[in-house]
Write a protein that holds these residues in place. Structure first.
Motif, PDB file in Angstrom:
ATOM      1  N   THR A   4       0.868  -1.266  -0.172  1.00  0.00           N
ATOM      2  CA  THR A   4      -0.069   0.226   0.066  1.00  0.00           C
ATOM      3  C   THR A   4       0.897   1.203  -0.012  1.00  0.00           C
ATOM      4  O   THR A   4       1.945   1.127   0.231  1.00  0.00           O
ATOM      5  CB  THR A   4      -0.941   0.133   1.159  1.00  0.00           C
ATOM      6  N   VAL A   5       0.236   2.319  -0.412  1.00  0.00           N
ATOM      7  CA  VAL A   5       1.016   3.660  -0.323  1.00  0.00           C
ATOM      8  C   VAL A   5       1.661   4.017   0.854  1.00  0.00           C
ATOM      9  O   VAL A   5       2.899   4.251   1.214  1.00  0.00           O
ATOM     10  CB  VAL A   5       0.284   4.722  -0.770  1.00  0.00           C
ATOM     11  N   PRO A   6       0.880   3.757   2.339  1.00  0.00           N
ATOM     12  CA  PRO A   6       1.462   4.002   3.518  1.00  0.00           C
ATOM     13  C   PRO A   6       2.756   2.983   3.840  1.00  0.00           C
ATOM     14  O   PRO A   6       3.705   3.468   4.259  1.00  0.00           O
ATOM     15  CB  PRO A   6       0.568   3.647   4.609  1.00  0.00           C
ATOM     16  N   GLU A   7       2.719   1.861   3.327  1.00  0.00           N
ATOM     17  CA  GLU A   7       3.782   0.912   3.503  1.00  0.00           C
ATOM     18  C   GLU A   7       5.045   1.371   2.527  1.00  0.00           C
ATOM     19  O   GLU A   7       6.163   1.440   3.004  1.00  0.00           O
ATOM     20  CB  GLU A   7       3.380  -0.504   3.045  1.00  0.00           C
ATOM     21  N   LEU A   8       4.748   1.767   1.255  1.00  0.00           N
ATOM     22  CA  LEU A   8       5.766   2.069   0.491  1.00  0.00           C
ATOM     23  C   LEU A   8       6.511   3.175   0.959  1.00  0.00           C
ATOM     24  O   LEU A   8       7.638   3.683   0.903  1.00  0.00           O
ATOM     25  CB  LEU A   8       5.463   2.270  -1.013  1.00  0.00           C
ATOM     26  N   THR A   9       5.827   4.425   1.412  1.00  0.00           N
ATOM     27  CA  THR A   9       6.308   5.509   2.268  1.00  0.00           C
ATOM     28  C   THR A   9       7.116   5.257   3.315  1.00  0.00           C
ATOM     29  O   THR A   9       8.220   6.032   3.423  1.00  0.00           O
ATOM     30  CB  THR A   9       5.077   6.358   2.238  1.00  0.00           C
ATOM     31  N   ALA A  10       6.593   4.447   4.302  1.00  0.00           N
ATOM     32  CA  ALA A  10       7.389   3.917   5.376  1.00  0.00           C
ATOM     33  C   ALA A  10       8.996   3.587   4.966  1.00  0.00           C
ATOM     34  O   ALA A  10       9.772   3.607   5.384  1.00  0.00           O
ATOM     35  CB  ALA A  10       6.761   3.138   6.480  1.00  0.00           C
ATOM     36  N   ALA A  11       8.949   2.500   3.918  1.00  0.00           N
ATOM     37  CA  ALA A  11       9.979   1.886   3.302  1.00  0.00           C
ATOM     38  C   ALA A  11      10.935   3.079   2.790  1.00  0.00           C
ATOM     39  O   ALA A  11      11.914   2.960   2.990  1.00  0.00           O
ATOM     40  CB  ALA A  11       9.681   1.017   2.492  1.00  0.00           C
ATOM     41  N   ARG A  12      10.383   3.813   2.147  1.00  0.00           N
ATOM     42  CA  ARG A  12      11.041   5.044   1.382  1.00  0.00           C
ATOM     43  C   ARG A  12      11.696   5.865   2.495  1.00  0.00           C
ATOM     44  O   ARG A  12      12.741   6.224   2.578  1.00  0.00           O
ATOM     45  CB  ARG A  12      10.342   5.808   0.668  1.00  0.00           C
ATOM     46  N   ASP A  13      11.153   6.254   3.557  1.00  0.00           N
ATOM     47  CA  ASP A  13      11.503   7.020   4.609  1.00  0.00           C
ATOM     48  C   ASP A  13      12.481   6.638   5.410  1.00  0.00           C
ATOM     49  O   ASP A  13      13.535   7.063   5.717  1.00  0.00           O
ATOM     50  CB  ASP A  13      10.140   7.332   5.416  1.00  0.00           C
ATOM     51  N   ALA A  14      12.450   5.309   5.808  1.00  0.00           N
ATOM     52  CA  ALA A  14      13.652   4.227   6.353  1.00  0.00           C
ATOM     53  C   ALA A  14      14.551   4.523   5.391  1.00  0.00           C
ATOM     54  O   ALA A  14      15.635   4.516   5.954  1.00  0.00           O
ATOM     55  CB  ALA A  14      13.006   3.005   6.757  1.00  0.00           C
ATOM     56  N   LEU A  15      14.462   4.042   4.262  1.00  0.00           N
ATOM     57  CA  LEU A  15      15.832   4.112   3.423  1.00  0.00           C
ATOM     58  C   LEU A  15      16.409   5.474   3.261  1.00  0.00           C
ATOM     59  O   LEU A  15      17.695   5.604   3.266  1.00  0.00           O
ATOM     60  CB  LEU A  15      15.372   3.739   1.927  1.00  0.00           C
ATOM     61  N   LEU A  16      15.539   6.305   3.137  1.00  0.00           N
ATOM     62  CA  LEU A  16      16.248   7.946   3.266  1.00  0.00           C
ATOM     63  C   LEU A  16      16.862   8.214   4.408  1.00  0.00           C
ATOM     64  O   LEU A  16      18.099   8.670   4.328  1.00  0.00           O
ATOM     65  CB  LEU A  16      14.998   8.933   2.908  1.00  0.00           C
ATOM     66  N   GLN A  29      11.343  -2.985   7.511  1.00  0.00           N
ATOM     67  CA  GLN A  29      10.312  -3.184   8.292  1.00  0.00           C
ATOM     68  C   GLN A  29       9.865  -4.700   8.370  1.00  0.00           C
ATOM     69  O   GLN A  29       9.386  -4.841   9.643  1.00  0.00           O
ATOM     70  CB  GLN A  29       9.074  -2.434   7.284  1.00  0.00           C
ATOM     71  N   ASN A  30      10.201  -5.457   7.427  1.00  0.00           N
ATOM     72  CA  ASN A  30      10.160  -7.053   7.602  1.00  0.00           C
ATOM     73  C   ASN A  30      10.903  -7.668   8.524  1.00  0.00           C
ATOM     74  O   ASN A  30      10.912  -8.861   8.678  1.00  0.00           O
ATOM     75  CB  ASN A  30      10.003  -7.726   6.532  1.00  0.00           C
ATOM     76  N   GLY A  31      12.061  -6.650   9.082  1.00  0.00           N
ATOM     77  CA  GLY A  31      13.118  -7.401   9.791  1.00  0.00           C
ATOM     78  C   GLY A  31      14.320  -7.996   8.916  1.00  0.00           C
ATOM     79  O   GLY A  31      14.960  -8.798   9.379  1.00  0.00           O
ATOM     80  N   GLU A  32      14.103  -7.806   7.683  1.00  0.00           N
ATOM     81  CA  GLU A  32      15.180  -8.386   6.782  1.00  0.00           C
ATOM     82  C   GLU A  32      16.353  -7.250   6.807  1.00  0.00           C
ATOM     83  O   GLU A  32      16.098  -6.245   6.777  1.00  0.00           O
ATOM     84  CB  GLU A  32      14.691  -8.645   5.571  1.00  0.00           C
ATOM     85  N   GLU A  33      17.661  -7.764   6.659  1.00  0.00           N
ATOM     86  CA  GLU A  33      18.766  -6.963   6.654  1.00  0.00           C
ATOM     87  C   GLU A  33      18.865  -6.722   5.182  1.00  0.00           C
ATOM     88  O   GLU A  33      19.081  -7.597   4.442  1.00  0.00           O
ATOM     89  CB  GLU A  33      19.841  -7.650   7.400  1.00  0.00           C
ATOM     90  N   VAL A  34      18.985  -5.655   4.812  1.00  0.00           N
ATOM     91  CA  VAL A  34      19.404  -5.084   3.348  1.00  0.00           C
ATOM     92  C   VAL A  34      20.833  -4.235   3.494  1.00  0.00           C
ATOM     93  O   VAL A  34      21.030  -3.476   4.385  1.00  0.00           O
ATOM     94  CB  VAL A  34      18.411  -4.095   3.093  1.00  0.00           C
ATOM     95  N   ALA A  48      13.118   3.985  -7.454  1.00  0.00           N
ATOM     96  CA  ALA A  48      12.133   2.924  -7.660  1.00  0.00           C
ATOM     97  C   ALA A  48      10.999   3.273  -6.661  1.00  0.00           C
ATOM     98  O   ALA A  48       9.912   2.726  -7.235  1.00  0.00           O
ATOM     99  CB  ALA A  48      12.893   1.699  -7.649  1.00  0.00           C
ATOM    100  N   LEU A  49      11.328   3.377  -5.457  1.00  0.00           N
ATOM    101  CA  LEU A  49      10.237   3.558  -4.538  1.00  0.00           C
ATOM    102  C   LEU A  49       9.464   4.781  -4.817  1.00  0.00           C
ATOM    103  O   LEU A  49       8.040   4.657  -4.643  1.00  0.00           O
ATOM    104  CB  LEU A  49      10.826   3.798  -3.187  1.00  0.00           C
ATOM    105  N   ASP A  50       9.900   5.863  -5.182  1.00  0.00           N
ATOM    106  CA  ASP A  50       9.022   7.145  -5.554  1.00  0.00           C
ATOM    107  C   ASP A  50       8.271   6.779  -6.860  1.00  0.00           C
ATOM    108  O   ASP A  50       6.986   7.079  -6.694  1.00  0.00           O
ATOM    109  CB  ASP A  50       9.982   8.248  -6.084  1.00  0.00           C
ATOM    110  N   SER A  51       8.637   5.965  -7.767  1.00  0.00           N
ATOM    111  CA  SER A  51       7.887   5.593  -8.987  1.00  0.00           C
ATOM    112  C   SER A  51       6.742   4.782  -8.576  1.00  0.00           C
ATOM    113  O   SER A  51       5.707   4.750  -9.051  1.00  0.00           O
ATOM    114  CB  SER A  51       8.791   5.066 -10.146  1.00  0.00           C
ATOM    115  N   GLU A  52       7.209   3.792  -7.667  1.00  0.00           N
ATOM    116  CA  GLU A  52       6.118   2.727  -7.247  1.00  0.00           C
ATOM    117  C   GLU A  52       5.134   3.660  -6.209  1.00  0.00           C
ATOM    118  O   GLU A  52       3.786   3.421  -6.511  1.00  0.00           O
ATOM    119  CB  GLU A  52       6.790   1.957  -6.075  1.00  0.00           C
ATOM    120  N   ILE A  53       5.539   4.566  -5.458  1.00  0.00           N
ATOM    121  CA  ILE A  53       4.442   5.349  -4.819  1.00  0.00           C
ATOM    122  C   ILE A  53       3.387   6.149  -5.634  1.00  0.00           C
ATOM    123  O   ILE A  53       2.276   6.361  -5.365  1.00  0.00           O
ATOM    124  CB  ILE A  53       5.108   6.275  -3.747  1.00  0.00           C
ATOM    125  N   ALA A  54       4.240   6.747  -6.657  1.00  0.00           N
ATOM    126  CA  ALA A  54       3.396   7.374  -7.566  1.00  0.00           C
ATOM    127  C   ALA A  54       2.621   6.866  -8.241  1.00  0.00           C
ATOM    128  O   ALA A  54       1.208   7.261  -8.515  1.00  0.00           O
ATOM    129  CB  ALA A  54       4.343   8.253  -8.824  1.00  0.00           C
TER     130      ALA A  54
END
Length: 72
Positions: A4-16, A29-34, A48-54
């Motif tokens: 969902t958009v909120p999940e994608l936004t949270a992932a983008r914020d964490a990466l940023l 968020q899922n506990g996976e190490e990246v 890529a996250l920005d385009s997915e959110i859009a």
């Protein structure tokens, strides 16, 4: 499964946040190490996250259903 958009936004914020802190390895968020090899790889992931959110924010319904009566 589409995120969902909120999940994608949270992932983008964490990466940023990780990128701003100079961290290349973090737990998502899922506990996976990246781990990213470089800052440019993180930038591509952010893009890529920005385009997915859009795309998810502008999603339109694929089916329209009309209900009509003759008014009699």
């Amino acid at each position: 499964m589409a995120l969902t958009v909120p999940e994608l936004t949270a992932a983008r914020d964490a990466l940023l946040r990780a990128r701003a802190d100079g961290v290349r390895r973090y737990r998502d968020q899922n506990g996976e190490e990246v781990e990213y090899r470089s800052d440019s790889e993180m930038a591509r992931a952010l893009a890529a996250l920005d385009s997915e959110i859009a795309r998810a924010a502008s999603a339109r319904p694929t089916t329209l259903r009309f209900i009509t009566t003759k008014g009699l």
